[in-house]
Design a protein around this motif. Structure first.
Motif, PDB file in Angstrom:
ATOM      1  N   THR A   1       3.931  10.883  -6.165  1.00  0.00           N
ATOM      2  CA  THR A   1       4.940  11.290  -7.149  1.00  0.00           C
ATOM      3  C   THR A   1       4.280  11.703  -8.454  1.00  0.00           C
ATOM      4  O   THR A   1       4.636  12.725  -9.054  1.00  0.00           O
ATOM      5  N   LEU A   2       3.322  10.923  -8.920  1.00  0.00           N
ATOM      6  CA  LEU A   2       2.606  11.235 -10.158  1.00  0.00           C
ATOM      7  C   LEU A   2       1.831  12.544 -10.021  1.00  0.00           C
ATOM      8  O   LEU A   2       1.845  13.385 -10.927  1.00  0.00           O
ATOM      9  N   ALA A   3       1.179  12.761  -8.890  1.00  0.00           N
ATOM     10  CA  ALA A   3       0.438  14.005  -8.664  1.00  0.00           C
ATOM     11  C   ALA A   3       1.381  15.209  -8.640  1.00  0.00           C
ATOM     12  O   ALA A   3       1.091  16.249  -9.239  1.00  0.00           O
ATOM     13  N   ALA A   4       2.509  15.086  -7.957  1.00  0.00           N
ATOM     14  CA  ALA A   4       3.478  16.184  -7.893  1.00  0.00           C
ATOM     15  C   ALA A   4       4.023  16.496  -9.276  1.00  0.00           C
ATOM     16  O   ALA A   4       4.165  17.667  -9.660  1.00  0.00           O
ATOM     17  N   PHE A   5       4.322  15.438 -10.053  1.00  0.00           N
ATOM     18  CA  PHE A   5       4.831  15.640 -11.412  1.00  0.00           C
ATOM     19  C   PHE A   5       3.784  16.336 -12.279  1.00  0.00           C
ATOM     20  O   PHE A   5       4.091  17.253 -13.033  1.00  0.00           O
TER      21      PHE A   5
ATOM     22  N   LYS B   1       0.822  -1.198   0.000  1.00  0.00           N
ATOM     23  CA  LYS B   1       0.000   0.000   0.000  1.00  0.00           C
ATOM     24  C   LYS B   1       0.862   1.256   0.000  1.00  0.00           C
ATOM     25  O   LYS B   1       0.567   2.206  -0.676  1.00  0.00           O
ATOM     26  N   LYS B   2       1.938   1.234   0.779  1.00  0.00           N
ATOM     27  CA  LYS B   2       2.809   2.393   0.850  1.00  0.00           C
ATOM     28  C   LYS B   2       3.462   2.667  -0.503  1.00  0.00           C
ATOM     29  O   LYS B   2       3.593   3.805  -0.920  1.00  0.00           O
ATOM     30  N   SER B   3       3.824   1.661  -1.215  1.00  0.00           N
ATOM     31  CA  SER B   3       4.452   1.804  -2.527  1.00  0.00           C
ATOM     32  C   SER B   3       3.481   2.441  -3.517  1.00  0.00           C
ATOM     33  O   SER B   3       3.846   3.327  -4.273  1.00  0.00           O
ATOM     34  N   ASN B   4       2.232   2.004  -3.528  1.00  0.00           N
ATOM     35  CA  ASN B   4       1.231   2.591  -4.412  1.00  0.00           C
ATOM     36  C   ASN B   4       0.956   4.042  -4.036  1.00  0.00           C
ATOM     37  O   ASN B   4       0.765   4.886  -4.904  1.00  0.00           O
TER      38      ASN B   4
ATOM     39  N   LYS C   1       3.806   6.169  -5.315  1.00  0.00           N
ATOM     40  CA  LYS C   1       3.691   6.359  -6.768  1.00  0.00           C
ATOM     41  C   LYS C   1       2.618   7.402  -7.084  1.00  0.00           C
ATOM     42  O   LYS C   1       2.801   8.259  -7.945  1.00  0.00           O
ATOM     43  N   THR C   2       1.501   7.348  -6.378  1.00  0.00           N
ATOM     44  CA  THR C   2       0.411   8.295  -6.600  1.00  0.00           C
ATOM     45  C   THR C   2       0.840   9.719  -6.255  1.00  0.00           C
ATOM     46  O   THR C   2       0.567  10.663  -7.005  1.00  0.00           O
TER      47      THR C   2
END
Length: 114
Positions: free
Chosen positions: A11-15, A2-5, A8-9
């Motif tokens: 990081t994707l939102a910040a990007f 769960k922490k990995s997902n 990723k979420t």
């Protein structure tokens, strides 16, 4: 897992936010009006001014507008005040003509030079 997902979420939102911000800044820069700037210069007997847009001279005024004859400004400050008035008129989509009333409102002194 769960922490990995979640990582990723985030990081994707910040990007995505960073990318949107960069695109907005670029679009704003491309859509912006040309920046107007003025420069005061010395002429025989006084001062004049010029107004530039993107390093291109659009107005060159060697004499005080609105008065009869070729009389330069007495001081750098007088030329600067009138150039700023003209820039403000241009930015407000007004006629950039300087009137006697404008000169009076700015306390521009006109010496009788003959």
């Amino acid at each position: 897992m769960k922490k990995s997902n979640l990582d990723k979420t985030i990081t994707l939102a910040a990007f995505t936010i960073a990318l949107i911000t960069i695109v907005m800044v670029i679009m704003n820069y491309m859509d912006s009006k040309p920046i107007l700037d003025s420069e005061v210069f010395t002429v025989e007997g006084g001062f004049g001014y010029q107004i530039q847009a993107e390093d291109k001279i659009i107005i060159k005024q060697e004499y005080i507008p609105a008065i009869q004859g070729a009389v330069p400004f007495n001081t750098k400050n007088d030329a600067w005040l009138v150039s700023n008035l003209v820039i403000n008129k241009l930015l407000n989509k007004e006629n950039p003509v300087v009137t006697l009333n404008d000169l009076e409102n700015l306390n521009i002194k006109v010496l009788n030079r003959q």
